[in-house]
Design a protein around this motif. Structure first.
Motif, short mmCIF file in Angstrom:
data_model
loop_
_atom_site.label_atom_id
_atom_site.label_comp_id
_atom_site.label_asym_id
_atom_site.label_seq_id
_atom_site.Cartn_x
_atom_site.Cartn_y
_atom_site.Cartn_z
N ASP A 12 0.81 -1.23 0.00
CA ASP A 12 0.00 0.00 0.00
C ASP A 12 0.84 1.28 0.00
N ILE A 13 1.78 1.38 -0.92
CA ILE A 13 2.61 2.58 -1.02
C ILE A 13 1.79 3.68 -1.69
N THR A 14 1.65 4.84 -1.01
CA THR A 14 0.94 5.98 -1.57
C THR A 14 1.86 7.20 -1.54
N VAL A 15 1.79 7.99 -2.60
CA VAL A 15 2.63 9.19 -2.72
C VAL A 15 1.73 10.41 -2.74
N ALA A 16 1.98 11.35 -1.84
CA ALA A 16 1.29 12.64 -1.81
C ALA A 16 2.33 13.66 -1.34
N LEU A 17 2.00 14.45 -0.33
CA LEU A 17 2.99 15.36 0.23
C LEU A 17 4.07 14.60 0.98
#
Length: 135
Positions: free
Chosen positions: A75-80
């Protein structure tokens, strides 16, 4: 009069050419910087973790890429920032992997180190009474 006008135009041109402002050099190169620790220690039971970074001069058509070869990083998520989940370690031995973060030519890595299952080996049992005959 023409000489005076020519001298005025020439001096104005030289003044403008000697301006302190830098000429437009085009877009600046991106700068990707890790702002959290480069080693994340994880207990055997896993959990959710965050990698913090800054990105200056982001290229609009180039996304931030995050890759990890370990199948226990999920569950790798990229945002800030970058969030990910570490699964339970079913083994007694620890394990380790790296997460690679890239944008254009800039990159950094973060090491994830997870411990193995811990057993309580120093268990002491106290009996309330000892009855009987012992040989």
């Amino acid at each position: 009069m023409k000489k005076l006008l020519s001298l005025f135009i020439l001096s104005a041109t030289l003044f403008a050419a000697c301006s302190d402002e830098p000429a437009n050099q085009g877009p600046k190169d991106p700068v990707l910087t890790l702002t959290s620790e480069d080693l994340i220690e994880v207990a055997y039971n896993g959990g959710t973790f965050t990698i913090e970074y800054t990105l200056e001069n982001k290229l609009p058509d180039v996304p931030i890429s995050v890759t990890c070869d370990a199948d226990w990083i999920k569950d790798i998520t990229v945002a800030l920032d970058i969030d990910f989940r570490v699964e339970n370690n079913p083994d007694f031995f620890g394990r380790e992997t790296t997460i690679l973060v890239e944008h254009a030519t800039e990159s950094f890595t973060v090491t994830v180190r997870q411990g193995g299952i811990e057993l309580a080996a120093d268990v002491e049992y106290k009996a309330p009474k000892l009855n009987g005959e012992y040989y």
